[in-house]
Design a protein around this motif. Structure first.
Motif, PDB file in Angstrom:
ATOM      1  N   GLY A  65      -1.489   9.502  -6.884  1.00  0.00           N
ATOM      2  CA  GLY A  65      -2.004  10.734  -6.290  1.00  0.00           C
ATOM      3  C   GLY A  65      -1.033  11.379  -5.322  1.00  0.00           C
ATOM      4  N   CYS A  66      -0.419  10.556  -4.483  1.00  0.00           N
ATOM      5  CA  CYS A  66       0.518  11.093  -3.492  1.00  0.00           C
ATOM      6  C   CYS A  66       1.842  11.507  -4.125  1.00  0.00           C
ATOM      7  N   LYS A  67       2.155  10.954  -5.294  1.00  0.00           N
ATOM      8  CA  LYS A  67       3.341  11.398  -6.025  1.00  0.00           C
ATOM      9  C   LYS A  67       3.119  12.788  -6.622  1.00  0.00           C
ATOM     10  N   LYS A  68       1.899  13.042  -7.071  1.00  0.00           N
ATOM     11  CA  LYS A  68       1.599  14.268  -7.801  1.00  0.00           C
ATOM     12  C   LYS A  68       1.194  15.436  -6.913  1.00  0.00           C
ATOM     13  N   HIS A  69       0.576  15.120  -5.770  1.00  0.00           N
ATOM     14  CA  HIS A  69      -0.023  16.179  -4.965  1.00  0.00           C
ATOM     15  C   HIS A  69       0.562  16.229  -3.552  1.00  0.00           C
ATOM     16  N   GLN A  70       0.707  17.438  -3.060  1.00  0.00           N
ATOM     17  CA  GLN A  70       1.221  17.651  -1.704  1.00  0.00           C
ATOM     18  C   GLN A  70       0.248  17.081  -0.680  1.00  0.00           C
ATOM     19  N   ARG A  71       0.784  16.426   0.329  1.00  0.00           N
ATOM     20  CA  ARG A  71      -0.033  15.880   1.406  1.00  0.00           C
ATOM     21  C   ARG A  71       0.395  16.502   2.721  1.00  0.00           C
ATOM     22  N   THR A  72      -0.552  17.124   3.397  1.00  0.00           N
ATOM     23  CA  THR A  72      -0.272  17.742   4.693  1.00  0.00           C
ATOM     24  C   THR A  72      -0.381  16.726   5.816  1.00  0.00           C
ATOM     25  N   PHE A  73      -1.234  15.705   5.625  1.00  0.00           N
ATOM     26  CA  PHE A  73      -1.389  14.680   6.661  1.00  0.00           C
ATOM     27  C   PHE A  73      -0.168  13.762   6.687  1.00  0.00           C
ATOM     28  N   ASP A  74       0.056  13.128   7.842  1.00  0.00           N
ATOM     29  CA  ASP A  74       1.209  12.238   8.011  1.00  0.00           C
ATOM     30  C   ASP A  74       0.999  10.889   7.343  1.00  0.00           C
TER      31      ASP A  74
ATOM     32  N   ALA B 259      -6.806  18.583   6.826  1.00  0.00           N
ATOM     33  CA  ALA B 259      -5.465  18.554   7.408  1.00  0.00           C
ATOM     34  C   ALA B 259      -4.831  19.940   7.384  1.00  0.00           C
ATOM     35  N   ARG B 260      -5.017  20.665   6.307  1.00  0.00           N
ATOM     36  CA  ARG B 260      -4.448  22.013   6.216  1.00  0.00           C
ATOM     37  C   ARG B 260      -5.054  22.943   7.265  1.00  0.00           C
ATOM     38  N   ALA B 261      -6.360  22.826   7.482  1.00  0.00           N
ATOM     39  CA  ALA B 261      -7.015  23.646   8.503  1.00  0.00           C
ATOM     40  C   ALA B 261      -6.484  23.304   9.889  1.00  0.00           C
ATOM     41  N   LEU B 262      -6.308  22.022  10.170  1.00  0.00           N
ATOM     42  CA  LEU B 262      -5.795  21.587  11.470  1.00  0.00           C
ATOM     43  C   LEU B 262      -4.334  22.002  11.655  1.00  0.00           C
ATOM     44  N   LYS B 263      -3.568  21.925  10.583  1.00  0.00           N
ATOM     45  CA  LYS B 263      -2.163  22.309  10.657  1.00  0.00           C
ATOM     46  C   LYS B 263      -2.026  23.812  10.916  1.00  0.00           C
ATOM     47  N   ARG B 264      -2.855  24.611  10.253  1.00  0.00           N
ATOM     48  CA  ARG B 264      -2.841  26.064  10.482  1.00  0.00           C
ATOM     49  C   ARG B 264      -3.194  26.387  11.930  1.00  0.00           C
ATOM     50  N   ALA B 265      -4.019  25.544  12.538  1.00  0.00           N
ATOM     51  CA  ALA B 265      -4.443  25.772  13.924  1.00  0.00           C
ATOM     52  C   ALA B 265      -3.428  25.259  14.936  1.00  0.00           C
TER      53      ALA B 265
ATOM     54  N   THR C  58      -9.735  10.883  -3.944  1.00  0.00           N
ATOM     55  CA  THR C  58      -8.541  11.615  -4.391  1.00  0.00           C
ATOM     56  C   THR C  58      -7.735  12.180  -3.226  1.00  0.00           C
ATOM     57  N   GLY C  59      -8.362  12.263  -2.052  1.00  0.00           N
ATOM     58  CA  GLY C  59      -7.677  12.821  -0.891  1.00  0.00           C
ATOM     59  C   GLY C  59      -7.914  14.302  -0.681  1.00  0.00           C
ATOM     60  N   SER C  60      -8.735  14.923  -1.530  1.00  0.00           N
ATOM     61  CA  SER C  60      -8.939  16.372  -1.450  1.00  0.00           C
ATOM     62  C   SER C  60      -9.604  16.801  -0.140  1.00  0.00           C
ATOM     63  N   THR C  61     -10.605  16.046   0.291  1.00  0.00           N
ATOM     64  CA  THR C  61     -11.314  16.411   1.520  1.00  0.00           C
ATOM     65  C   THR C  61     -10.409  16.270   2.739  1.00  0.00           C
ATOM     66  N   ILE C  62      -9.714  15.145   2.848  1.00  0.00           N
ATOM     67  CA  ILE C  62      -8.807  14.941   3.972  1.00  0.00           C
ATOM     68  C   ILE C  62      -7.699  15.981   3.950  1.00  0.00           C
TER      69      ILE C  62
ATOM     70  N   VAL D 253       0.838  -1.197   0.000  1.00  0.00           N
ATOM     71  CA  VAL D 253       0.000   0.000   0.000  1.00  0.00           C
ATOM     72  C   VAL D 253       0.875   1.249   0.000  1.00  0.00           C
ATOM     73  N   CYS D 254       0.284   2.359  -0.423  1.00  0.00           N
ATOM     74  CA  CYS D 254       0.973   3.650  -0.416  1.00  0.00           C
ATOM     75  C   CYS D 254       1.384   4.003   1.009  1.00  0.00           C
ATOM     76  N   LEU D 255       2.623   4.411   1.173  1.00  0.00           N
ATOM     77  CA  LEU D 255       3.131   4.754   2.499  1.00  0.00           C
ATOM     78  C   LEU D 255       2.493   6.017   3.062  1.00  0.00           C
ATOM     79  N   LYS D 256       1.821   6.788   2.225  1.00  0.00           N
ATOM     80  CA  LYS D 256       1.208   8.029   2.689  1.00  0.00           C
ATOM     81  C   LYS D 256      -0.296   7.866   2.935  1.00  0.00           C
ATOM     82  N   CYS D 257      -1.036   7.446   1.917  1.00  0.00           N
ATOM     83  CA  CYS D 257      -2.499   7.412   2.077  1.00  0.00           C
ATOM     84  C   CYS D 257      -3.065   6.026   2.319  1.00  0.00           C
ATOM     85  N   GLY D 258      -2.286   4.969   2.056  1.00  0.00           N
ATOM     86  CA  GLY D 258      -2.764   3.619   2.316  1.00  0.00           C
ATOM     87  C   GLY D 258      -3.469   2.942   1.174  1.00  0.00           C
ATOM     88  N   LYS D 259      -3.469   3.543  -0.034  1.00  0.00           N
ATOM     89  CA  LYS D 259      -4.082   2.879  -1.186  1.00  0.00           C
ATOM     90  C   LYS D 259      -3.259   1.672  -1.607  1.00  0.00           C
TER      91      LYS D 259
END
Length: 251
Positions: free
Chosen positions: A75-84, A229-235, A221-225, A57-63
């Motif tokens: 998806g995780c190769k192409k797009h920035q992921r804020t979540f761990d 994550a970005r909102a939580l990180k900003r906080a 696609t991971g857009s919602t998560i 599975v993907c080490l970032k999102c688990g797909k």
């Protein structure tokens, strides 16, 4: 007298459970029929129809990955992921999609009893390693929650919180923007559609918390998560993980 009282309470509980089972028998989250044998949460044959996520599975999102030697999904190769990191129970296909629709739009919230237990049994050790301080369900817009009567992610989070004994926060992360449906949008447009849709209430105080586990029903696609994550990180949240019932394929 105390023994008699406890016995009456116990007998009353059994009677209530029996009557509830007779009036509202448990139905299967896959086929929708009354579960046989009685007492189970899913038909044994229907369990075999579910496509559980398995390695690699993907080490970032688990797909699930398309190749054995990869580390990250497309998806995780192409797009920035804020979540761990993220994990999921099932691959999203025709069988699981039908079950999620029943939960989301047909008020089959009891199906989440099965899925929450499966998450604990199959993913519990991974969640323990994440060591989340709090569970936060992905919120829906208040108007949609009023129309539907509930938020399926919150219903799942309640069950997981009870099973894992991890605190649940349902009023920290809120959805302030009612976005257009995501189905027909590309990953980039999905994230743009969700920009500024989530925020952390100003009065929310983490009080030393370092990690959060987001709860949702479906990850595609991971857009919602990512927006959450970005909102939580900003906080100020340091570590952000997620778990979902279903996850889309790598493409």
């Amino acid at each position: 007298m105390k023994k008699d009282s406890r016995w009456m309470e116990f007998a009353g509980g059994l009677l209530t459970e029996t009557l509830t089972g007779l009036l509202f028998p448990r139905t299967c989250p896959v086929c929708g029929q009354i579960v046989v044998p009685k007492g189970e949460l899913i038909c044994p044959g229907c369990r075999k129809r579910l496509c559980y996520v398995s390695g690699p599975v993907c080490l970032k999102c688990g797909k699930e990955l398309l190749t054995q030697d990869g580390e990250y999904c497309e998806g995780c190769k192409k797009h920035q992921r804020t979540f761990d990191k993220g994990i999921a129970l099932l691959n999203y296909n025709e069988v699981s999609a039908h079950s999620m629709i029943q939960i989301k739009y047909k008020n089959k919230r009891e199906y989440l009893d099965f899925y929450s237990l499966e998450i604990i049994q199959r993913l519990g050790k991974t969640i323990a390693k994440m060591d989340p301080d709090v569970l936060i369900p992905v919120p829906v817009h208040p108007s949609r929650k009023r129309a539907r009567g509930y938020n399926q992610a919150e219903e799942l989070a309640k069950r997981l919180s009870n099973l894992m004994k991890i605190p649940l926060c349902t009023d920290v992360l809120v959805r302030t923007k009612k976005t257009m449906p995501q189905k027909e949008l590309t990953p980039i447009l999905r994230l743009k559609n969700l920009e500024q849709a989530f925020l952390v209430r100003e009065e929310a105080i983490w009080q030393g918390m370092a990690s959060v586990l987001l709860i949702d029903d479906i990850y595609t696609t991971g857009s919602t998560i990512e927006a959450c994550a970005r909102a939580l990180k900003r906080a100020g949240m340091k570590h952000i993980f997620f778990v979902s019932i279903c996850i889309g394929g790598d493409r």
